[in-house]
Design a protein around this motif. Structure first.
Motif, short mmCIF file in Angstrom:
data_model
loop_
_atom_site.label_atom_id
_atom_site.label_comp_id
_atom_site.label_asym_id
_atom_site.label_seq_id
_atom_site.Cartn_x
_atom_site.Cartn_y
_atom_site.Cartn_z
N PHE A 166 0.76 -1.21 0.10
CA PHE A 166 0.15 -0.14 -0.05
C PHE A 166 0.96 1.32 -0.03
N ASP A 167 1.82 1.41 0.79
CA ASP A 167 2.79 2.46 1.02
C ASP A 167 3.34 2.77 -0.43
N ASP A 168 4.10 1.69 -0.89
CA ASP A 168 4.59 1.69 -2.06
C ASP A 168 3.78 2.53 -3.36
N ILE A 169 2.54 1.86 -3.49
CA ILE A 169 1.65 2.61 -4.49
C ILE A 169 1.17 3.78 -4.13
N CYS A 170 0.88 4.22 -2.90
CA CYS A 170 0.61 5.53 -2.69
C CYS A 170 1.84 6.54 -3.18
N LYS A 171 3.25 6.10 -2.91
CA LYS A 171 4.12 6.88 -3.29
C LYS A 171 4.33 6.74 -4.78
N VAL A 172 4.04 5.81 -5.30
CA VAL A 172 4.15 5.61 -6.94
C VAL A 172 3.34 6.73 -7.50
N LEU A 173 2.05 6.62 -6.83
CA LEU A 173 0.90 7.44 -7.59
C LEU A 173 1.40 9.00 -7.19
N LEU A 174 1.99 9.45 -6.03
CA LEU A 174 2.40 10.90 -5.79
C LEU A 174 3.37 11.17 -6.81
N ASP A 175 4.44 10.21 -7.06
CA ASP A 175 5.83 10.41 -7.98
C ASP A 175 5.15 10.59 -9.25
N GLU A 176 4.05 9.79 -9.75
CA GLU A 176 3.34 9.89 -10.93
C GLU A 176 2.77 11.21 -11.35
N ALA A 177 2.11 12.05 -10.34
CA ALA A 177 1.26 13.27 -10.41
C ALA A 177 2.44 14.21 -10.30
N MET A 178 3.47 14.17 -9.60
CA MET A 178 4.70 14.94 -9.75
C MET A 178 5.27 15.07 -11.05
N LEU A 179 5.71 13.87 -11.58
CA LEU A 179 6.08 13.96 -13.08
C LEU A 179 5.10 14.47 -14.09
N ILE A 180 3.82 14.11 -13.71
CA ILE A 180 2.87 14.72 -14.98
C ILE A 180 3.03 16.47 -14.68
N GLU A 181 3.00 16.74 -13.54
CA GLU A 181 3.19 18.17 -13.13
C GLU A 181 4.46 18.85 -13.63
N GLY A 182 5.41 18.11 -14.05
CA GLY A 182 6.56 18.67 -14.41
C GLY A 182 7.88 18.95 -13.46
N PHE A 183 7.54 18.13 -12.12
CA PHE A 183 8.66 18.12 -11.40
C PHE A 183 9.60 17.11 -11.36
N LYS A 184 10.92 17.33 -10.99
CA LYS A 184 11.83 16.31 -10.69
C LYS A 184 11.64 15.47 -9.41
N LEU A 185 11.76 14.18 -9.48
CA LEU A 185 11.62 13.41 -8.36
C LEU A 185 12.63 13.35 -7.50
N ASP A 186 12.68 13.66 -6.23
CA ASP A 186 13.75 13.70 -5.12
C ASP A 186 14.58 12.25 -5.40
N ASP A 187 13.79 11.27 -5.55
CA ASP A 187 14.58 9.82 -5.64
C ASP A 187 14.08 9.06 -6.86
N PRO A 188 14.66 9.42 -7.96
CA PRO A 188 14.17 8.66 -9.24
C PRO A 188 14.40 7.00 -9.03
N ALA A 189 15.75 6.92 -8.49
CA ALA A 189 16.00 5.45 -8.35
C ALA A 189 14.92 4.79 -7.62
N GLY A 190 14.55 5.27 -6.32
CA GLY A 190 13.38 4.58 -5.46
C GLY A 190 12.27 4.41 -6.19
N PHE A 191 11.97 5.58 -7.01
CA PHE A 191 10.74 5.44 -7.93
C PHE A 191 10.60 4.11 -8.86
N VAL A 192 11.72 4.07 -9.44
CA VAL A 192 11.92 2.91 -10.36
C VAL A 192 11.91 1.25 -9.58
N GLU A 193 12.66 1.49 -8.35
CA GLU A 193 12.50 0.14 -7.46
C GLU A 193 10.85 -0.05 -7.11
#
Length: 187
Positions: free
Chosen positions: A153-180
């Motif tokens: 659950f926590d991983d899905i929540c974080k992936v969804l937030l990161d997805e929304a951040m990417l769509i909005e044009g932000f850089k992710l703080d931890d791209p490697a963590g997102f990929v993991e």
């Protein structure tokens, strides 16, 4: 760019309702519109701002029902994301998108970018309040709901937030963590 703005989930919803969209691609544009406020009796509204576009009665009813039925879920997502978001809410107007990020306060995402790029900007700069909107009618929402109470659950929540951040044009703080997290959820 106009092409990127045109692909935002919030832009899609506005265009779907037949509204005209004024694309602001220059950094200064938003500041100018704040001073103008309206043109020819029509008030400017940001598609990515806290006010958004009014829902139809039918959309408002679907959204209210979904919010009531999924209150525990949105609270769990907010708890999982902690300070990463100010609020988590549902938005049935997202059509084909699972999530989007909107600014919840007076500072927009573009203002955040402009102020952060200024010389001598304080560490962290000015930060817009992040509101994560979930589409309760998207298949990803059902998977999120099904994962509640599981280790994923926590991983899905974080992936969804990161997805929304990417769509909005932000850089992710931890791209490697997102990929993991993506790999763990897929694998």
């Amino acid at each position: 760019t106009i092409a990127k703005i045109d692909k935002l989930p919030t832009t899609e919803a506005v265009k779907d309702k037949g509204y005209e969209v004024l694309y602001l691609a220059d950094n200064i544009d938003e500041f100018v519109l704040k001073t103008l406020d309206a043109y020819d009796g029509k008030k400017f509204k940001s598609v990515a701002g806290k006010d958004g576009i009014e829902k139809t009665e039918e959309e408002a009813a679907r959204e209210k029902t979904a919010a009531e039925e999924n209150k525990e879920l949105t609270e769990a997502v907010k708890k999982s994301l902690g300070d990463g978001v100010k609020e988590v809410r549902l938005n049935v107007g997202l059509k084909n998108h699972a999530v989007c990020l909107v600014a919840g306060g007076e500072i927009s995402f573009e203002m955040e970018r402009v102020f952060s790029a200024m010389p001598n900007a304080p560490m962290g700069g000015m930060r817009a309040e992040r509101v994560l909107e979930l589409n309760p009618e998207h298949k990803v929402f059902a998977k999120l709901k099904g994962a509640m109470g599981t280790p994923a659950f926590d991983d899905i929540c974080k992936v969804l937030l990161d997805e929304a951040m990417l769509i909005e044009g932000f850089k992710l703080d931890d791209p490697a963590g997102f990929v993991e997290k993506i790999n763990a959820l897929i694998g």
